[in-house]
Design a protein around this motif. Structure first.
Motif, PDB file in Angstrom:
ATOM      1  N   SER A  51      -1.609   3.617  10.506  1.00  0.00           N
ATOM      2  CA  SER A  51      -1.425   2.767   9.326  1.00  0.00           C
ATOM      3  C   SER A  51      -1.837   3.475   8.038  1.00  0.00           C
ATOM      4  N   ALA A  52      -2.311   4.713   8.158  1.00  0.00           N
ATOM      5  CA  ALA A  52      -2.791   5.433   6.984  1.00  0.00           C
ATOM      6  C   ALA A  52      -1.724   5.607   5.909  1.00  0.00           C
ATOM      7  N   PRO A  53      -0.448   5.892   6.257  1.00  0.00           N
ATOM      8  CA  PRO A  53       0.553   5.983   5.196  1.00  0.00           C
ATOM      9  C   PRO A  53       0.723   4.671   4.424  1.00  0.00           C
ATOM     10  N   GLU A  54       0.762   3.536   5.155  1.00  0.00           N
ATOM     11  CA  GLU A  54       0.834   2.241   4.468  1.00  0.00           C
ATOM     12  C   GLU A  54      -0.381   2.037   3.570  1.00  0.00           C
ATOM     13  N   PHE A  55      -1.546   2.429   4.096  1.00  0.00           N
ATOM     14  CA  PHE A  55      -2.781   2.288   3.341  1.00  0.00           C
ATOM     15  C   PHE A  55      -2.722   3.100   2.046  1.00  0.00           C
ATOM     16  N   ALA A  56      -2.328   4.374   2.153  1.00  0.00           N
ATOM     17  CA  ALA A  56      -2.298   5.248   0.982  1.00  0.00           C
ATOM     18  C   ALA A  56      -1.297   4.759  -0.057  1.00  0.00           C
ATOM     19  N   VAL A  57      -0.091   4.384   0.397  1.00  0.00           N
ATOM     20  CA  VAL A  57       0.949   3.952  -0.542  1.00  0.00           C
ATOM     21  C   VAL A  57       0.573   2.636  -1.212  1.00  0.00           C
TER      22      VAL A  57
END
Length: 349
Positions: free
Chosen positions: A49-55
Motif C-alpha cells: 500500500s506504500a504507493p497509495e500512501f505516498a501519492v
C-alpha cells in the motif's frame, strides 16, 4: 510526451520503492522475532500500500484532494474486483478462516465507516484521527492475537532475514526515497493529464492512479497464488484495503491543511460501490472458504462495468445512463451470492 514519461517513471519508482521497502522491513521484522503472520498482515500489507500512501499524502499536502481520495477508493475497488478476479481466474483462491472471522469484517467495517464520515462531503482532522486510531487498534489486536497463537507459517525465502541489519535498513530508506520521488512525479503527470484530457482529477485518481499504485498488490497476489500460497494472495488484498482506508486516508486527512474535501460524485457513487464490493467479499469467502473461477469472472465483469461508467461520465457520453449498470449488475450478483450462502446453511450436504 514529457508528462507520459514522468507518469511511467514515477510509477516505476513507486513499484520498485515498494519492493525495496517490503524486503528490507520484512527482513528487519523477522530478525527481531516478529511472527510471519504479523509480518504478512502489517509489513507486507503496508508495503504493497506504500504507493497509495505516498501519492495520497503528496496529493493532500499539495491540495489535490480529489486525486488522493480517488486513489484510495479506486484502489480498494481495483484490489477486490480486478486483482482477486484475475488471480482467481489463474488459480482458485483459498481463504483462511482467520481472515473470514477477523480481517474481512474489519475491511467491511472500515468501508462503512468511511461512507458514514463522507456524508458531509469532507474528511476533517477529527475524521482522520478516528480512522488512524482504528488502524492502531487493529494492529494492536493483531499483535495481541499473534502472541497467543502458535504459528507455523513460513515467510517466502526472499523475505527471510539473511542480509545484515544495516543492509536491510538501507533498503527501507532507499525504498522510502523512491516512493517520495515517484509520487511527486506521478502527481505532476496526473494534473497534466487531467488538464489535457479535460476530465476531472477525481476520474484520473479513480482509474489511472488507482490501478498504477495497485501494481505491487497485483504482482504480490499473482505470485503468491502461483507459488501455492493462495491464502496469502487474498490476505494481501484484504490487508492492503484496511491500510488504505484507516492508514492512508486517515493520515492524509490529518496532514491536509484543512482536511479533505470529498466530491459529491465520490460520495454518491464511488464510495457506495466500494462498500458494496467489500460486502460481497464476506458471502463469497464464506461459501467454501474459496474464490473459484466463476466468482473471479464475476468480479472482473463488475470492474469492467464500473470503469465503463467512469469513462462515459467523464466524457459526458450520451450513454452515461448506462452507469446504472454498475448497480444493476453488482446488486443481483450480491443477492445471488447471499442466496447461495443461505442455501448452503440450510443444506450443508
Amino acid at each position: 510526451m514529457f508528462s507520459v514519461l514522468m507518469f511511467v517513471t514515477g510509477l516505476a519508482l513507486l513499484v520498485a520503492g515498494a519492493n525495496w521497502l517490503i524486503n528490507g522491513a520484512a527482513q528487519l521484522a523477522n530478525r527481531w522475532g516478529v511472527s510471519p503472520l504479523v509480518i504478512g498482515l502489517t509489513v507486507v500489507a503496508f508495503g504493497t500500500s506504500a504507493p497509495e500512501f505516498a501519492v495520497s499524502i503528496e496529493a493532500a499536502i499539495a491540495g489535490q484532494d480529489s486525486v488522493g481520495l480517488g486513489n484510495v477508493v479506486g484502489s480498494n475497488i481495483f484490489n477486490v474486483l480486478f486483482i482477486l478476479g484475475l488471480t482467481a481466474l489463474i488459480v482458485p483462491l483459498v481463504v483462511g478462516h482467520q481472515l473470514i472471522r477477523r480481517d474481512v469484517p474489519v475491511m467491511i467495517g472500515a468501508s462503512l465507516l468511511v461512507w458514514w464520515l463522507a456524508r458531509d462531503g469532507r474528511f476533517s482532522h477529527a475524521d482522520g484521527a478516528l480512522l488512524f486510531a482504528g488502524l492502531l487498534g487493529y494492529l494492536g489486536y493483531v499483535f495481541y492475537q499473534s502472541s497467543r497463537q502458535d504459528e507455523n507459517l513460513a515467510l517466502p525465502l526472499e523475505l527471510q532475514a539473511h542480509a545484515p541489519a544495516w543492509r536491510s535498513a538501507v533498503s527501507v530508506l532507499f525504498g522510502l526515497a523512491m516512493l517520495v520521488l515517484g509520487s511527486r512525479w506521478l502527481l505532476e503527470a496526473v494534473v497534466a493529464f487531467a488538464t489535457y484530457l479535460g476530465v476531472s482529477d477525481l476520474v484520473i485518481g479513480l482509474t489511472l492512479v488507482a490501478a498504477g499504485t495497485s501494481l505491487p498488490e497485483v504482482v504480490a497476489s499473482i505470485a503468491a497464488a502461483i507459488k501455492g500460497q493462495r491464502d496469502m494472495a487474498v490476505g494481501n488484498v484484504v490487508g492492503s484495503n484496511i491500510f488504505n482506508l484507516l492508514g492512508v486516508l486517515g493520515l492524509s486527512s490529518l496532514l491536509a491543511p484543512v482536511g479533505l474535501t470529498a466530491p459529491a460524485s465520490l460520495v454518491a457513487v464511488d464510495v457506495p460501490v466500494m462498500c458494496l464490493v467489500a460486502l460481497m467479499c464476506l458471502p463469497i469467502f464464506f461459501t467454501g472458504a474459496r474464490v473459484d473461477r466463476f466468482e473471479g469472472c464475476l468480479f472482473l465483469l463488475g470492474y469492467v462495468a464500473y470503469t465503463t461508467y467512469l469513462v462515459f461520465a467523464a466524457l459526458a457520453h450520451p450513454l452515461v445512463w448506462m452507469g446504472d449498470a454498475v448497480f444493476l449488475f453488482l446488486l443481483p450478483v450480491g443477492l445471488l451470492i447471499i442466496a447461495q450462502v443461505v442455501q448452503q446453511l440450510q443444506d450443508p450436504d
